[in-house]
Motif scaffolding. Sequence first.
Motif: not given
Lengths: 331, 331
Positions: A184, A249-250, A252, B138-139, B184, B191-192, B195, B199, B205-208, B211, B213
Amino acid sequence: MKQNLIRACTFGLLLLLASGLVNAQSADSLPSWNDSASKQAIIRFVEEVTTAGGPGFVQPAERIAVFDNDGTLWSEQPMYFQLAFALDRVKVLAPQHPEWKEKQPFKAVLEGDMKTVLAGGEHALVELIMATHAGNTTEKFAQTVKDWLDTARHPKTGRPYTDMVFQPMLELLAYLRANGFKTYIVSGGGIEFMRPWAERVYGIPPEQVIGSSIKTKFELRDDEPVLVRLPEINFIDDKAGKPVGINQHIGRRPIAAFGNSDGDLQMLQWTSAGEGARFALLVHHTDAEREWAYDRKSSIGRLDKSLDEAQAKGWTVVDMKKDWKVIYPFE
Amino acid sequence: MKQNLIRACTFGLLLLLASGLVNAQSADSLPSWNDSASKQAIIRFVEEVTTAGGPGFVQPAERIAVFDNDGTLWSEQPMYFQLAFALDRVKVLAPQHPEWKEKQPFKAVLEGDMKTVLAGGEHALVELIMATHAGNTTEKFAQTVKDWLDTARHPKTGRPYTDMVFQPMLELLAYLRANGFKTYIVSGGGIEFMRPWAERVYGIPPEQVIGSSIKTKFELRDDEPVLVRLPEINFIDDKAGKPVGINQHIGRRPIAAFGNSDGDLQMLQWTSAGEGARFALLVHHTDAEREWAYDRKSSIGRLDKSLDEAQAKGWTVVDMKKDWKVIYPFE
């Protein structure tokens, strides 16, 4: 019959891969790198995360590598290349803006008085970007960028700007991708300024380019849907903005990050603080002859705090002069 | 030796592919779809864009397909599942917020008075989202979402919410990916919020995942970098926001778009106005028995303008009741 052939072949290839007979890409994937500590650190990291069953193994889906652009993948002197684009656009657009003859910072640009332009600080630069990057549709802007790159030449080398990318970094991008990494760009530069050429030049598709942006607005024009670029900042992908942009964007955390300035510090901190094997690298511009030499006191690409933190944390610091056999592909 | 084996196998597989003996995936990749006009339109489009040398051929890199989530990939009744999450979070967090006992819309949530909650309109919902989605890293938020999905059950089916995805759409996602598409999510939902499970559930996957935010902020907490979620809207990925979000994240125009409501109209317009072969599809909720039946007058997932435009433009409209053999994977 065909099913069996496919199965046999797939099985054979898997066996070869599993037995370690096929190493994806090895040391000679980086021919423009001298055999320095930097090169060895890169290879050690890639082998660690790709060794199945090893303690540092990382699933391919998590092999995310993020690269700053200006000063990391291509040069950024004597001014950010996107600023050169903006200045050229002011000249092209000037006939439609007679008021610019009397209005700063446009007046100074038209008179070629860069001292006055830069004396205007960030405010002047934002004004230049807004006046030259907004007002059009996204598709027209992409075409404008491509047209400019076709004709604009760098003042020192006389080369197209996209020739002034770093050959060792092109090899590094390819080496990482050959080892299952997704590469990226995470740049303070404009996302829509980079996307039109990043795939051709770096092999990085538009959906893997993250950058600063202005707002866009969806409209129907004569029943034709367009996205119009507005003179309003949407996101600044620099410093503490880089981890935010990465997450947005990612979604991760990357396992490897590559930068060259204090604008990359938080991206490298965010990347290297994750669990498991991590890699952080800074390109130090030390080659006044073949490229430029600058660091702690430069207004462009200042490398000061990041250099201290790299030393404290053991991040890899590339010495361009010593570590790279060539700088540009055209050498 | 190994090189030759690899070459021979690769060559053999390429030959098989080129000779058309291996069709990527064909009609029976969609076993839960009745053999309706909708199914035929999907297959016709996929064959058109994947037929090398044909007039509609599209390079794999440009095979971008975008899917709305609520009402398109999973159910959205009797309320958006993310709202159910927010209401449950209000109850969990209430002991730390004694003031909520007297403050709307929290008071109504705690008393189970949904009429009053919904009477508060968008403002009340934004307040609920902010109070329950911000304030954490975020985590930690991702973990909270996962924990909730492990235990929460849908009021009608008694199933985990992630069981209530549409089996025919799961098949469609897999069918498109088998034909070189990148799939996508482009959702008005958070978005969060999506994600952490997209998957596992959809293979996306998260990068696709794109949403809505809230803003995040990078901080060092005891030298540990974190991203903190702030009670401030960043982006609303709905209606005219969808093409904006697509451009921001993907930077290419999709060639296929799938939605179910008026919130998807601009995404379908944007997608189908591009050059070459295009595909636009709406899921029409017509099955009151197996799922829900609603359209022009529903406050959730209203399908009114989009239905008119689909008829005018010849977009594919899925009649859930007639076109789908099963709705959910657990049937």
